[in-house]
Motif scaffolding. Structure first.
Motif, PDB file in Angstrom:
ATOM      1  N   LEU B  89      99.392 -33.778  76.767  1.00  0.00           N
ATOM      2  CA  LEU B  89      98.984 -33.346  78.189  1.00  0.00           C
ATOM      3  C   LEU B  89      98.249 -31.501  77.912  1.00  0.00           C
ATOM      4  O   LEU B  89      98.105 -31.235  79.325  1.00  0.00           O
ATOM      5  CB  LEU B  89     100.505 -33.249  79.156  1.00  0.00           C
ATOM      6  CG  LEU B  89     100.936 -34.577  79.647  1.00  0.00           C
ATOM      7  CD1 LEU B  89     102.054 -34.349  80.211  1.00  0.00           C
ATOM      8  CD2 LEU B  89      99.918 -35.150  80.119  1.00  0.00           C
ATOM      9  N   LEU B  90      98.847 -30.735  76.971  1.00  0.00           N
ATOM     10  CA  LEU B  90      98.031 -29.777  77.262  1.00  0.00           C
ATOM     11  C   LEU B  90      96.449 -29.765  77.823  1.00  0.00           C
ATOM     12  O   LEU B  90      95.919 -28.921  78.081  1.00  0.00           O
ATOM     13  CB  LEU B  90      98.147 -29.429  75.769  1.00  0.00           C
ATOM     14  CG  LEU B  90      99.162 -29.163  75.136  1.00  0.00           C
ATOM     15  CD1 LEU B  90      99.673 -28.167  73.661  1.00  0.00           C
ATOM     16  CD2 LEU B  90      99.593 -27.355  75.916  1.00  0.00           C
ATOM     17  N   ASP B  91      95.556 -30.217  77.047  1.00  0.00           N
ATOM     18  CA  ASP B  91      93.942 -31.153  77.179  1.00  0.00           C
ATOM     19  C   ASP B  91      93.526 -30.982  78.763  1.00  0.00           C
ATOM     20  O   ASP B  91      92.253 -31.056  79.516  1.00  0.00           O
ATOM     21  CB  ASP B  91      92.744 -31.274  76.448  1.00  0.00           C
ATOM     22  CG  ASP B  91      93.151 -30.824  75.451  1.00  0.00           C
ATOM     23  OD1 ASP B  91      93.599 -29.376  75.407  1.00  0.00           O
ATOM     24  OD2 ASP B  91      93.058 -31.562  73.506  1.00  0.00           O
ATOM     25  N   ARG B  92      94.373 -32.015  79.998  1.00  0.00           N
ATOM     26  CA  ARG B  92      94.389 -32.619  81.017  1.00  0.00           C
ATOM     27  C   ARG B  92      94.861 -31.883  81.814  1.00  0.00           C
ATOM     28  O   ARG B  92      96.028 -30.709  81.655  1.00  0.00           O
ATOM     29  CB  ARG B  92      95.212 -33.566  80.450  1.00  0.00           C
ATOM     30  CG  ARG B  92      95.009 -34.762  79.585  1.00  0.00           C
ATOM     31  CD  ARG B  92      95.805 -36.135  79.828  1.00  0.00           C
ATOM     32  NE  ARG B  92      95.886 -36.684  78.519  1.00  0.00           N
ATOM     33  CZ  ARG B  92      94.532 -37.629  78.185  1.00  0.00           C
ATOM     34  NH1 ARG B  92      93.756 -37.129  79.098  1.00  0.00           N
ATOM     35  NH2 ARG B  92      94.286 -37.878  76.937  1.00  0.00           N
TER      36      ARG B  92
END
Lengths: 480, 259
Positions: B89-92
């Motif tokens: 979920l870090l890049d979203r």
């Protein structure tokens, strides 16, 4: 054949009272070998139980093995009749019944929460059972790695060395080391027996580490090397003894999302630059680049994942003297390595990465990005979890769609198989876990309990427990 | 005009006055006093220029002091930020969602009692004469049993009018509302949500049945698009909210979600 004649005789006898159709059939193994019984004349209303009896008798094994039967790649559920085509002429054609041995042991579905392990002060991001299923570790946003005693369900050790969120953890297949990586890019090894750090912190990545993978046990029982993938678009192979980078595999142009160390000297890495790269682990040479995805590749899974993860351990076997041989046997039982990749373009690709650049199959159907994909431990099925709230099952050999499992009301973040491949557990953003039965393709258990999103879920390799962690900072254990 | 560096030359040849250091120290010590005197006595443009220069000097000085202090104090390790996310979920862009509303049981209990801890506990009572306007009917307008509601109302989807002749309460179309601007107090975000019903108008139970919405009224709104989930993993769709404005004056309904 006397057998056939005999059965024909039977047929004539009771033909007057009931017109039961009969079919010529033969049993085939998965690889296509025909069982020595030759052609059998079976009534079409024969049930699976009776097929099992016949097949086990033909196989001449000492212990009857549970089997699943397939006709034209469709599993026989009730009677044989349901699986036959409409235009199938019962008198002439021969039915090939493919049998697949199932796992001998059986994992019972987890039904209740037996423990909520509190202690983490921030969201639990990663959860993992050790390969022998005796230890449990979790990494959290409060910068700690914690070891838990699963038998008393109490905290064992709290490891504070990281300076940022612990993003991923990975047990070595020998089960004596745990690697954890944080958002600063530091990788640290821990000893599950003492809770102390082993060696030095491994610093090298310029951005956070997204994935860790150990070298397989059957290649090196010492479990010395570790590969890590990072947001800084590099992979690094670490010598954990020296605490140094032995090799930097650079080639990706964007963040590497997932890395897997295969059993035959290959490392697979997926990236947000839409490619999957295959590297040779011994010298770090790029073997091939698998292209096909139209967007970020999020996740990878190997059909030998379970064998590589558990290494020499097996829920039924006693550890023998030659652990490497044992690990190798488990690994080779699965057969050829297959890779499946899930992507932001809503598709999955099935690859044969050792040999070709071309995909075996492209699996479409999801309506949102695919976040997690896992092969079943026996390597026959693929489960993919997507943000479109569904889990889809696919056949592992051909990539054919089997079914969708619907029930979650929000994005599914992760899935985990039970060791016998008969059950699947999924964790979702809607704060529940759900256990799915593969046989009925339906929801088997709904496990509410978490107060917020479930980020990580793991089924212990011995099949007794499920652990899950999420945004509500609590690690939960589920048991039968 | 002086030629060449003759002062330096003299100093090199003969040295300084013997009391040079002493005098210098005293001059330096006197300097702040002199400057203060100047600051006090200057007027007009000169004062303006002087003050500007002085201000800049002070800023520089403070900056320097701070830099020195930072150098002295050992850097304390900064804490890891809150709101940890897994790798995937870090890049979203994940929208921050409020925690799942965990007090479902409490809410049910309150619902039974008909009491809530509400943001506006005390509401001015609305008298009948304020809410209803008497309509005079009949041929000679002698009868006065008909009432028109002068406040905002919510009328359900499946409402069918009685024959106009027998209709006692008229709820004007212009004052009927279907949506409300609901603020989530934890998320600090406002959503325009469809109203499901009027749960309680504190002034009178009759207003509740009529669907009159005034300040302090508890309304039920459809929050399914917020994507909140119960603990058992079902989507929450109806939740209560209290009206915080006077809708009849403002032409819109503003409400706060009760969590």
């Amino acid at each position: 054949m006397s057998k056939r004649k005999c059965s024909e005789g039977d047929h004539q006898d009771n033909g007057t009272e009931s017109e039961v159709k009969r079919v010529l059939s033969r049993f085939k193994s998965e690889t296509g070998e025909i069982l020595p019984g030759g052609l059998l004349d079976l009534p079409v209303d024969i049930t699976v139980d009776k097929l099992q009896l016949i097949c086990n008798a033909l196989l001449q094994e000492e212990d009857p093995v549970p089997l699943a039967f397939f006709v034209n790649d469709v599993e026989v559920a009730g009677t044989l009749e349901n699986n036959l085509n409409k235009n199938f002429s019962t008198s002439e054609d021969i039915v090939d019944i493919v049998y697949q041995p199932q796992a001998i042991f059986k994992v019972r579905a987890v039904t209740r929460c037996t423990g909520s392990l509190e202690g983490h002060k921030e969201a639990v991001i990663s959860v993992a059972f050790s390969p022998d299923g005796k230890y449990l570790a979790s990494g959290s946003g409060d910068t700690t790695v914690r070891f838990w005693d699963i038998y008393t369900q109490s905290p064992h050790f709290t490891c504070q060395e990281h300076k940022h969120w612990v993003l991923c953890i990975a047990w070595s297949p020998c089960g004596t080391k745990l690697a954890s990586a944080c958002k600063n890019g530091t990788i640290i090894l821990w000893d599950p027996l003492t809770g102390k750090q082993i060696g030095r912190s491994m610093i090298g990545h310029k951005m956070w580490v997204t994935s860790l993978s150990w070298e397989p046990y059957h290649q090196n029982p010492e479990c010395r090397y570790l590969v890590s993938a990072s947001k800084d678009s590099d992979l690094r192979i670490w010598d954990t003894k020296l605490g140094q980078t032995t090799r930097v595999l650079s080639g990706h142009t964007k963040s590497v999302t997932c890395v897997k160390w295969g059993g035959r000297d290959l490392i697979y890495s997926s990236s947000q630059d839409r490619t999957i790269k295959v590297w040779r682990s011994s010298d770090g040479i790029l073997c091939r680049t698998l292209e096909g995805h139209a967007h970020w590749v999020n996740t990878l899974a190997l059909n030998v994942d379970y064998a590589l993860r558990t290494g020499p351990y097996h829920p039924l076997e006693k550890p023998s003297d030659n652990l490497v041989e044992q690990a190798k046997k488990h690994y080779e039982a699965i057969g050829e390595e297959k890779l499946v990749s899930g992507s932001d373009d809503f598709t999955l690709f099935l690859w044969n990465p050792e040999k070709e650049k071309k995909p075996i199959a492209r699996m479409t159907g999801h309506q949102q990005l695919i976040n997690d994909v896992k092969f079943s431990p026996d390597g026959r099925m693929i489960a993919s979890a997507s943000f479109d709230k569904s889990i889809k099952l696919w056949e592992a050999n051909t990539g054919k769609y089997i079914t969708s499992l619907r029930g979650h009301v929000q994005a599914v973040y992760s899935v985990a198989w039970s060791a016998d491949s008969r059950l699947l557990v999924s964790g979702s953003s809607d704060s529940t876990l759900k256990v799915w039965s593969i046989k009925t393709k339906k929801l088997s258990q709904d496990l509410p309990g978490h107060a917020d999103e479930v980020y990580a879920v793991d089924w212990s390799p011995d099949g007794l427990r499920v652990a899950s962690g999420g945004k509500d900072k609590v690690l939960r254990l589920w048991q039968n | 005009m002086p030629q060449n560096e003759y002062i330096e030359r003299h100093q090199k040849l003969y040295g300084r006055r013997l009391d040079y250091e002493e005098r210098k120290r005293k001059r330096d010590a006197r300097e702040p006093h002199k400057r203060a005197e100047r600051a006090r006595s200057l007027r007009g443009l000169k004062a303006k220029m002087f003050n500007k220069e002085r201000r800049n000097e002070k800023i520089q000085m403070k900056r320097k002091i701070k830099a020195h202090e930072e150098k002295k104090v050992k850097q304390k390790t900064e804490k890891a930020p809150e709101g940890a996310l897994p790798v995937y979920l870090l890049d979203r862009d994940v929208t921050s969602r409020a925690k799942v509303l965990s007090n479902m049981i409490k809410q049910k209990r309150k619902e039974k009692a008909g009491k809530w801890d509400v943001p506006i506990p005390k509401v001015r009572a609305q008298s009948d004469s304020e809410v209803f306007k008497v309509m005079r009917t009949g041929k000679s307008k002698r009868k006065s049993w008909k009432r028109m509601v002068t406040k905002v109302t919510y009328v359900g989807e499946n409402f069918t009018r009685k024959p106009p002749k027998f209709e006692r309460f008229i709820r004007p179309m212009a004052l009927r509302f279907k949506k409300a601007h609901v603020t989530h107090p934890e998320l600090k975000a406002t959503f325009c949500l469809p109203i499901i019903g009027v749960r309680k108008n504190p002034s009178s139970p009759m207003y509740t049945t009529l669907g009159v919405i005034t300040k302090g009224t508890i309304i039920e709104v459809n929050i399914s698009e917020l994507g909140l989930v119960t603990q058992s993993g079902k989507v929450v769709w109806g939740k209560y909210a209290q009206v915080t404005n006077n809708p009849e004056n403002d032409g819109c309904i503003n409400a706060v979600l009760l969590v």
